[in-house]
Design a protein around this motif. Sequence first.
Motif, PDB file in Angstrom:
ATOM      1  N   HIS A  42       9.383  -3.033  -0.872  1.00 42.73           N
ATOM      2  CA  HIS A  42       9.191  -4.234  -1.680  1.00 42.73           C
ATOM      3  C   HIS A  42       9.633  -4.053  -3.133  1.00 42.73           C
ATOM      4  CE1 HIS A  42       6.043  -5.901   1.354  1.00 42.73           C
ATOM      5  NE2 HIS A  42       7.260  -6.343   1.621  1.00 42.73           N
ATOM      6  N   ILE A  43      10.246  -2.908  -3.449  1.00 44.74           N
ATOM      7  CA  ILE A  43      10.771  -2.680  -4.808  1.00 44.74           C
ATOM      8  C   ILE A  43      12.220  -2.213  -4.687  1.00 44.74           C
ATOM      9  CG2 ILE A  43      10.197  -1.758  -7.091  1.00 44.74           C
ATOM     10  CD1 ILE A  43       7.569  -0.750  -5.984  1.00 44.74           C
ATOM     11  N   PRO A  44      13.104  -3.036  -4.153  1.00 47.60           N
ATOM     12  CA  PRO A  44      14.484  -2.601  -3.937  1.00 47.60           C
ATOM     13  C   PRO A  44      15.235  -2.300  -5.224  1.00 47.60           C
ATOM     14  CG  PRO A  44      14.269  -4.964  -3.568  1.00 47.60           C
ATOM     15  CD  PRO A  44      12.883  -4.429  -3.713  1.00 47.60           C
ATOM     16  N   THR A  45      14.769  -2.836  -6.352  1.00 47.87           N
ATOM     17  CA  THR A  45      15.439  -2.603  -7.636  1.00 47.87           C
ATOM     18  C   THR A  45      14.693  -1.582  -8.483  1.00 47.87           C
ATOM     19  OG1 THR A  45      14.233  -4.487  -8.590  1.00 47.87           O
ATOM     20  CG2 THR A  45      16.415  -4.932  -7.651  1.00 47.87           C
ATOM     21  N   LEU A  46      14.042  -0.630  -7.835  1.00 49.73           N
ATOM     22  CA  LEU A  46      13.173   0.325  -8.531  1.00 49.73           C
ATOM     23  C   LEU A  46      13.883   0.992  -9.711  1.00 49.73           C
ATOM     24  CD1 LEU A  46      10.773   2.820  -6.750  1.00 49.73           C
ATOM     25  CD2 LEU A  46      11.988   3.461  -8.817  1.00 49.73           C
ATOM     26  N   ASP A  47      15.040   1.574  -9.479  1.00 50.85           N
ATOM     27  CA  ASP A  47      15.735   2.291 -10.553  1.00 50.85           C
ATOM     28  C   ASP A  47      16.187   1.342 -11.657  1.00 50.85           C
ATOM     29  OD1 ASP A  47      15.525   4.920  -9.531  1.00 50.85           O
ATOM     30  OD2 ASP A  47      17.109   4.487  -8.091  1.00 50.85           O
ATOM     31  N   GLN A  48      16.591   0.132 -11.273  1.00 46.53           N
ATOM     32  CA  GLN A  48      16.989  -0.852 -12.279  1.00 46.53           C
ATOM     33  C   GLN A  48      15.804  -1.266 -13.141  1.00 46.53           C
ATOM     34  OE1 GLN A  48      17.995  -0.711  -9.045  1.00 46.53           O
ATOM     35  NE2 GLN A  48      19.523  -2.318  -8.639  1.00 46.53           N
ATOM     36  N   ILE A  49      14.621  -1.389 -12.515  1.00 51.17           N
ATOM     37  CA  ILE A  49      13.425  -1.773 -13.276  1.00 51.17           C
ATOM     38  C   ILE A  49      13.119  -0.733 -14.346  1.00 51.17           C
ATOM     39  CG2 ILE A  49      10.921  -2.100 -13.119  1.00 51.17           C
ATOM     40  CD1 ILE A  49      11.424  -3.268 -10.297  1.00 51.17           C
ATOM     41  N   ILE A  50      13.280   0.538 -13.989  1.00 54.53           N
ATOM     42  CA  ILE A  50      13.022   1.614 -14.947  1.00 54.53           C
ATOM     43  C   ILE A  50      13.997   1.540 -16.122  1.00 54.53           C
ATOM     44  CG2 ILE A  50      13.082   4.129 -15.256  1.00 54.53           C
ATOM     45  CD1 ILE A  50      11.983   4.382 -12.411  1.00 54.53           C
ATOM     46  N   ALA A  51      15.229   1.126 -15.847  1.00 52.88           N
ATOM     47  CA  ALA A  51      16.279   1.168 -16.865  1.00 52.88           C
ATOM     48  C   ALA A  51      16.481  -0.145 -17.610  1.00 52.88           C
ATOM     49  CB  ALA A  51      17.601   1.585 -16.215  1.00 52.88           C
ATOM     50  N   SER A  52      16.100  -1.272 -16.992  1.00 52.28           N
ATOM     51  CA  SER A  52      16.491  -2.570 -17.533  1.00 52.28           C
ATOM     52  C   SER A  52      15.302  -3.498 -17.700  1.00 52.28           C
ATOM     53  CB  SER A  52      17.526  -3.215 -16.597  1.00 52.28           C
ATOM     54  OG  SER A  52      17.626  -4.599 -16.802  1.00 52.28           O
ATOM     55  N   LEU A 100       7.909   4.068 -13.333  1.00 51.33           N
ATOM     56  CA  LEU A 100       7.872   2.679 -12.888  1.00 51.33           C
ATOM     57  C   LEU A 100       6.555   2.021 -13.253  1.00 51.33           C
ATOM     58  CD1 LEU A 100       9.235   0.386 -11.235  1.00 51.33           C
ATOM     59  CD2 LEU A 100       8.061   1.328  -9.215  1.00 51.33           C
ATOM     60  N   ALA A 101       5.459   2.743 -13.076  1.00 51.34           N
ATOM     61  CA  ALA A 101       4.143   2.201 -13.412  1.00 51.34           C
ATOM     62  C   ALA A 101       4.091   1.797 -14.881  1.00 51.34           C
ATOM     63  CB  ALA A 101       3.055   3.221 -13.093  1.00 51.34           C
ATOM     64  N   GLU A 102       4.564   2.670 -15.747  1.00 53.17           N
ATOM     65  CA  GLU A 102       4.569   2.348 -17.177  1.00 53.17           C
ATOM     66  C   GLU A 102       5.382   1.081 -17.441  1.00 53.17           C
ATOM     67  OE1 GLU A 102       5.381   4.670 -21.368  1.00 53.17           O
ATOM     68  OE2 GLU A 102       6.762   5.038 -19.698  1.00 53.17           O
ATOM     69  N   ARG A 103       6.529   0.961 -16.795  1.00 49.66           N
ATOM     70  CA  ARG A 103       7.390  -0.199 -17.011  1.00 49.66           C
ATOM     71  C   ARG A 103       6.736  -1.501 -16.527  1.00 49.66           C
ATOM     72  NH1 ARG A 103      11.335  -0.993 -20.094  1.00 49.66           N
ATOM     73  NH2 ARG A 103      12.682  -2.012 -18.553  1.00 49.66           N
ATOM     74  N   LEU A 104       5.931  -1.386 -15.458  1.00 47.80           N
ATOM     75  CA  LEU A 104       5.316  -2.575 -14.869  1.00 47.80           C
ATOM     76  C   LEU A 104       3.921  -2.860 -15.425  1.00 47.80           C
ATOM     77  CD1 LEU A 104       6.370  -2.108 -11.126  1.00 47.80           C
ATOM     78  CD2 LEU A 104       7.379  -3.655 -12.827  1.00 47.80           C
ATOM     79  N   GLY A 105       3.495  -2.086 -16.404  1.00 44.42           N
ATOM     80  CA  GLY A 105       2.169  -2.298 -16.973  1.00 44.42           C
ATOM     81  C   GLY A 105       1.051  -1.825 -16.076  1.00 44.42           C
ATOM     82  N   GLN A 106       1.365  -0.881 -15.200  1.00 47.33           N
ATOM     83  CA  GLN A 106       0.378  -0.317 -14.288  1.00 47.33           C
ATOM     84  C   GLN A 106      -0.130   1.022 -14.815  1.00 47.33           C
ATOM     85  OE1 GLN A 106      -0.714  -1.825 -11.162  1.00 47.33           O
ATOM     86  NE2 GLN A 106       0.178  -3.481 -12.368  1.00 47.33           N
ATOM     87  N   ASP A 107      -1.374   1.351 -14.519  1.00 51.69           N
ATOM     88  CA  ASP A 107      -1.913   2.630 -14.991  1.00 51.69           C
ATOM     89  C   ASP A 107      -2.401   3.524 -13.850  1.00 51.69           C
ATOM     90  OD1 ASP A 107      -4.197   1.318 -14.204  1.00 51.69           O
ATOM     91  OD2 ASP A 107      -5.205   1.407 -16.151  1.00 51.69           O
ATOM     92  N   ARG A 108      -1.999   3.214 -12.598  1.00 48.72           N
ATOM     93  CA  ARG A 108      -2.412   4.017 -11.459  1.00 48.72           C
ATOM     94  C   ARG A 108      -1.247   4.237 -10.498  1.00 48.72           C
ATOM     95  NH1 ARG A 108      -5.857   4.992 -14.413  1.00 48.72           N
ATOM     96  NH2 ARG A 108      -8.121   4.758 -14.177  1.00 48.72           N
TER      97      ARG A 108
END
Length: 335
Positions: A42-52, A100-108
């Motif tokens: 469900h996160i096919p753009t994982l690497d892009q999310i980290i970078a963009s 990825l967690a940091e980028r998405l505002g997640q802490d776990r």
Amino acid sequence: MKLGVYNAILHDRSLPEAIAVVRDLGLAGIELNSGGFLPATHIPTLDQIIASDAARDDFLGVFAGTGVSIAGLNCNGNPLHPNPVIGDAHARDVRRSILLAERLGQDRVVTMSGLPGGEPGSTVVNWVVNAWNSAALDVLDYQWDIATGFWREIDRFAADHGVGVALELHPQNLVFNSADVHKLIELTGATHLGVELDASHLFWQQMDPVSVVRHLGELVFHAAAKDVRVNPEWARLNGVLDNSFRRLAPDEPRTNLGGDEWANAWPEHSAWDFVALGRGHDTAFWTEFLRALHEVDPEMWVNIEHEDVSLGRLEGLQVASEVLLEADAALRAGL
């Protein structure tokens, strides 16, 4: 408490469809696979999310207005596996999940402590079940040395990114009970390592999940709602460590665990089974489980994990959510 679903059982549908399932169950969050044993479906753009920022914002936009939010990331795997095809990949997934967690505002980020081989040059894991002899303690000393170095580094990395890493207390891992948690924290000096409290793996070991939560306290970061039923007629004959699993053939549906390792078929006459909430322990138990978690953190996510093979995907989630919501209502009424 904050109640959700771990998304592995919903990998057969798109993320918007999975979100709709969670919403219709009356739950508020979805825990997303981000690597390890299972792909980040469900996160096919994982690497892009980290970078963009644009990719991140597009992904978060999928959740906007749905009433369902991300309820943590999950990269369960074996980052200590002696085969680098598996171990290095899973370790990389842990690090990527923290970013990825940091980028998405997640802490776990949920994962497992892992399990090395038993000696230098090993190619397969070695789980010491009962270290009654000195050679077994030698194996454990070797494994703990590997684990200490790895998790000390990961803890510092997680701290730098404001993320807590929650280790599932899962058998065939080095850390699978309370004593092991304390040992890992002591050896690493960790400040951002804790536990994902999945009650199911404690039940069949005759551990009391409520007591474990209260014992570990603030080291419990996250929780999974999954039940176990012990089958006395087989447990009394074969015990809970029975290894009557069947190897699945390549032409059968099976789950790859990395490299050339695959999940096996569950024993036909099992001493215990994973079941939906309420089929092993009643609502009163789950109310007390939530109560113990509430004492640690009233905002903790508690996510349903569905592995009851007697129930369909949606059927099992419905059964479990009804019990979990009833338990949560009872908790709120008693506060």
